[in-house]
Design a protein around this motif. Structure first.
Motif, short mmCIF file in Angstrom:
data_model
loop_
_atom_site.label_atom_id
_atom_site.label_comp_id
_atom_site.label_asym_id
_atom_site.label_seq_id
_atom_site.Cartn_x
_atom_site.Cartn_y
_atom_site.Cartn_z
N ALA A 2 0.87 -1.17 0.00
CA ALA A 2 0.00 0.00 0.00
C ALA A 2 0.91 1.23 0.00
N TYR A 3 0.64 2.17 -0.91
CA TYR A 3 1.46 3.37 -0.99
C TYR A 3 0.59 4.58 -1.27
N PRO A 4 0.74 5.68 -0.56
CA PRO A 4 1.51 5.79 0.68
C PRO A 4 0.76 5.13 1.84
N ASN A 5 1.48 4.75 2.82
CA ASN A 5 0.87 4.11 4.00
C ASN A 5 1.68 4.52 5.21
N PRO A 6 1.14 5.41 6.04
CA PRO A 6 -0.23 5.93 6.13
C PRO A 6 -0.56 6.87 4.96
N PHE A 7 -1.89 7.02 4.73
CA PHE A 7 -2.33 7.88 3.64
C PHE A 7 -3.32 8.91 4.15
N LYS A 10 -5.49 9.45 -0.93
CA LYS A 10 -5.71 8.26 -1.73
C LYS A 10 -4.56 7.29 -1.51
N VAL A 11 -4.87 6.01 -1.46
CA VAL A 11 -3.86 4.97 -1.33
C VAL A 11 -4.01 4.01 -2.50
N VAL A 12 -2.88 3.56 -3.04
CA VAL A 12 -2.88 2.55 -4.09
C VAL A 12 -2.39 1.25 -3.46
N ILE A 13 -3.16 0.20 -3.66
CA ILE A 13 -2.89 -1.10 -3.06
C ILE A 13 -2.63 -2.09 -4.18
N SER A 14 -1.60 -2.92 -4.01
CA SER A 14 -1.30 -3.92 -5.03
C SER A 14 -1.02 -5.27 -4.39
N LYS A 78 -5.40 -12.91 0.88
CA LYS A 78 -4.22 -12.09 1.13
C LYS A 78 -4.69 -10.85 1.87
N ASN A 79 -3.90 -10.42 2.85
CA ASN A 79 -4.29 -9.31 3.72
C ASN A 79 -3.24 -8.20 3.69
N ILE A 80 -3.70 -6.98 3.95
CA ILE A 80 -2.77 -5.86 4.08
C ILE A 80 -3.35 -4.87 5.10
N LYS A 81 -2.45 -4.31 5.90
CA LYS A 81 -2.86 -3.28 6.88
C LYS A 81 -2.71 -1.93 6.21
N ILE A 82 -3.75 -1.09 6.34
CA ILE A 82 -3.78 0.23 5.75
C ILE A 82 -4.06 1.24 6.86
N ILE A 83 -3.26 2.28 6.94
CA ILE A 83 -3.43 3.30 7.98
C ILE A 83 -3.87 4.60 7.34
#
Length: 85
Positions: A2-7, A10-14, A78-83
């Motif tokens: 996730a970029y940027p993270n923290p956001f 807008k965040v782009v997740i791949s 698949k999991n990802i933490k987003i702040i």
């Protein structure tokens, strides 16, 4: 990733998904409540991309905090933490 993270805006997740079809990304809050479900925006070289502007399914801006993105078939998620700031 996730970029940027923290956001803030807008965040782009791949996710790399070799051999998998693009699936929606579900974003949950810390209590396990579904915040939003996002369609895949693009698939490139077996990587699936999503973007999120911090808006929930109900059209409201979500508060700052920790969220979790989940995608993939049952049993192979698949999991990802987003702040969010």
């Amino acid at each position: 990733t996730a970029y940027p993270n923290p956001f803030e805006g807008k965040v782009v997740i791949s996710f790399k998904d070799p051999g998998q079809e693009a699936r929606p990304l579900r974003i949950f809050n810390l209590l396990g409540g579904l915040v939003v479900e996002l369609p895949a925006e693009s698939v490139n070289h077996r990587t699936t991309y999503y973007s999120w502007n911090g808006i929930s399914n109900s059209g409201e801006q979500v508060p700052s905090g920790i969220y979790f993105g989940v995608t993939g078939p049952s049993g192979k998620e698949k999991n990802i933490k987003i702040i969010k700031r």
